[in-house]
Scaffold this motif. Structure first.
Motif, PDB file in Angstrom:
ATOM      1  N   VAL A   1      46.243  27.626  72.329  1.00  0.00           N
ATOM      2  CA  VAL A   1      44.713  28.339  72.055  1.00  0.00           C
ATOM      3  C   VAL A   1      44.870  29.247  73.263  1.00  0.00           C
ATOM      4  CG1 VAL A   1      44.008  26.675  73.204  1.00  0.00           C
ATOM      5  CG2 VAL A   1      42.544  28.012  71.915  1.00  0.00           C
ATOM      6  N   ASP A   2      43.484  30.050  73.752  1.00  0.00           N
ATOM      7  CA  ASP A   2      44.260  30.935  74.632  1.00  0.00           C
ATOM      8  C   ASP A   2      42.346  31.754  74.262  1.00  0.00           C
ATOM      9  OD1 ASP A   2      44.374  32.355  77.042  1.00  0.00           O
ATOM     10  OD2 ASP A   2      46.843  32.883  76.664  1.00  0.00           O
ATOM     11  N   ASP A   3      41.801  32.222  75.858  1.00  0.00           N
ATOM     12  CA  ASP A   3      40.849  32.474  75.726  1.00  0.00           C
ATOM     13  C   ASP A   3      41.148  34.227  75.203  1.00  0.00           C
ATOM     14  OD1 ASP A   3      41.338  33.498  78.099  1.00  0.00           O
ATOM     15  OD2 ASP A   3      40.098  33.336  79.665  1.00  0.00           O
ATOM     16  N   VAL A   4      41.437  35.057  75.473  1.00  0.00           N
ATOM     17  CA  VAL A   4      41.478  35.811  75.237  1.00  0.00           C
ATOM     18  C   VAL A   4      43.204  35.986  74.603  1.00  0.00           C
ATOM     19  CG1 VAL A   4      41.873  38.752  75.228  1.00  0.00           C
ATOM     20  CG2 VAL A   4      39.405  37.516  76.351  1.00  0.00           C
ATOM     21  N   ILE A   5      43.784  36.959  73.794  1.00  0.00           N
ATOM     22  CA  ILE A   5      45.338  37.927  73.421  1.00  0.00           C
ATOM     23  C   ILE A   5      45.418  39.221  73.598  1.00  0.00           C
ATOM     24  CG2 ILE A   5      47.430  37.080  72.187  1.00  0.00           C
ATOM     25  CD1 ILE A   5      46.566  34.582  71.247  1.00  0.00           C
ATOM     26  N   SER A   6      46.432  39.479  74.265  1.00  0.00           N
ATOM     27  CA  SER A   6      45.837  41.199  75.009  1.00  0.00           C
ATOM     28  C   SER A   6      47.194  41.877  74.631  1.00  0.00           C
ATOM     29  CB  SER A   6      45.123  41.251  76.356  1.00  0.00           C
ATOM     30  OG  SER A   6      45.178  42.436  76.125  1.00  0.00           O
TER      31      SER A   6
ATOM     32  N   LEU B   1      53.650  37.264  81.544  1.00  0.00           N
ATOM     33  CA  LEU B   1      52.982  39.042  82.296  1.00  0.00           C
ATOM     34  C   LEU B   1      51.673  39.439  82.014  1.00  0.00           C
ATOM     35  CD1 LEU B   1      53.013  41.563  84.223  1.00  0.00           C
ATOM     36  CD2 LEU B   1      54.360  42.594  83.250  1.00  0.00           C
ATOM     37  N   SER B   2      50.818  38.991  82.060  1.00  0.00           N
ATOM     38  CA  SER B   2      49.565  39.235  81.874  1.00  0.00           C
ATOM     39  C   SER B   2      48.859  40.349  82.094  1.00  0.00           C
ATOM     40  CB  SER B   2      48.349  37.821  82.174  1.00  0.00           C
ATOM     41  OG  SER B   2      47.550  38.485  82.914  1.00  0.00           O
ATOM     42  N   ILE B   3      48.173  41.568  81.156  1.00  0.00           N
ATOM     43  CA  ILE B   3      47.612  42.489  81.265  1.00  0.00           C
ATOM     44  C   ILE B   3      46.544  42.621  82.555  1.00  0.00           C
ATOM     45  CG2 ILE B   3      45.475  41.593  79.766  1.00  0.00           C
ATOM     46  CD1 ILE B   3      45.743  45.128  78.983  1.00  0.00           C
TER      47      ILE B   3
END
Ligand SMILES: O=P(O)(O)OC[C@H]1O[C@H](OP(=O)(O)OP(=O)(O)O)[C@H](O)[C@@H]1O
Ligand SMILES: Nc1ncnc2[nH]cnc12
Length: 182
Positions: free
Chosen positions: A129-134, A101-103
């Motif tokens: 790896v991800d572009d952004v971890i929120s 459930l991404s932001i």
């Protein structure tokens, strides 16, 4: 284009002004969209590879915006990359699945590990790896799939972490993005 507030970022001298978008009432984030941004992807991959060192055999990411980063990391390091998909297709065979459930999306999404990729990473050391971890929900989904696939997570990396910086001390990253609360 609509005039929007921005947040400045820089990676190895490459600067971008990220546009702020409201993802929930009263909460804005600075959106990093690396799709089509070859210059930023190239420097981000170079900088992350320096920080990651060696000792792993493959990269794993979740579609879609981080795919160019995984490709660049793979091309530069000569190690394979695996994309966890968000929609199941019959050609994925006996795939493994987890929920996230991404932001940015605000509703549950699935992650699927294709049966051909299960065989590739079983018993291997991987870098997630991800572009952004929120919120970390996508990261958690990737962790669950690596556990189910019997892959060992050597490191977790992102171009930027976001939100609560203390939570992300162990993430190999190139910076941190604030969230903007009204
Ligand atoms: O830490 P989290 O709160 O889970 O957020 C991080 C995830 O959100 C974004 O993906 P998004 O859901 O926007 O999907 P997309 O790349 O397919 O657009 C981003 O690319 C990460 O994968
Ligand atoms: N700031 C951001 N930019 C792009 N994708 C994101 N996912 C979570 N936070 C994000």
């Amino acid at each position: 284009m609509t005039d929007r507030a921005t947040f400045p970022v820089e990676i190895a001298g490459v600067k971008r002004d990220l546009r702020l978008f409201e993802v929930k009432p009263g909460l804005k984030i600075a959106i990093l969209n690396i799709l089509g941004d070859t210059e930023l992807v190239e420097v981000a991959a170079d900088e992350l590879l320096k920080k990651l060192g060696d000792g792993y055999e493959a990269f794993v990411t979740a579609e879609s915006k981080s795919i160019p980063l995984a490709y660049a990391l793979s091309a530069k390091s000569k190690k394979p990359y695996i994309v966890l998909r968000k929609e199941y297709k019959p050609y994925m065979g006996d795939a493994l699945q987890a929920e996230t459930l991404s932001i940015t999306t605000g509703k549950p999404q699935k992650l699927y590990l294709d049966e051909k990729d299960r065989a590739l990473i079983e018993g291997k050391r991987v870098v997630i790896v991800d572009d952004v971890i929120s919120t970390g929900s996508t990261l958690e989904g990737m962790r669950l799939l690596m556990e189910q696939a019997a892959a060992e997570i050597k490191a977790e990396a992102a171009i930027f972490t976001e939100g609560d910086a203390d939570q992300w001390e162990k993430i190999v990253s190139l910076g941190h993005l604030p969230v903007f609360v009204e």
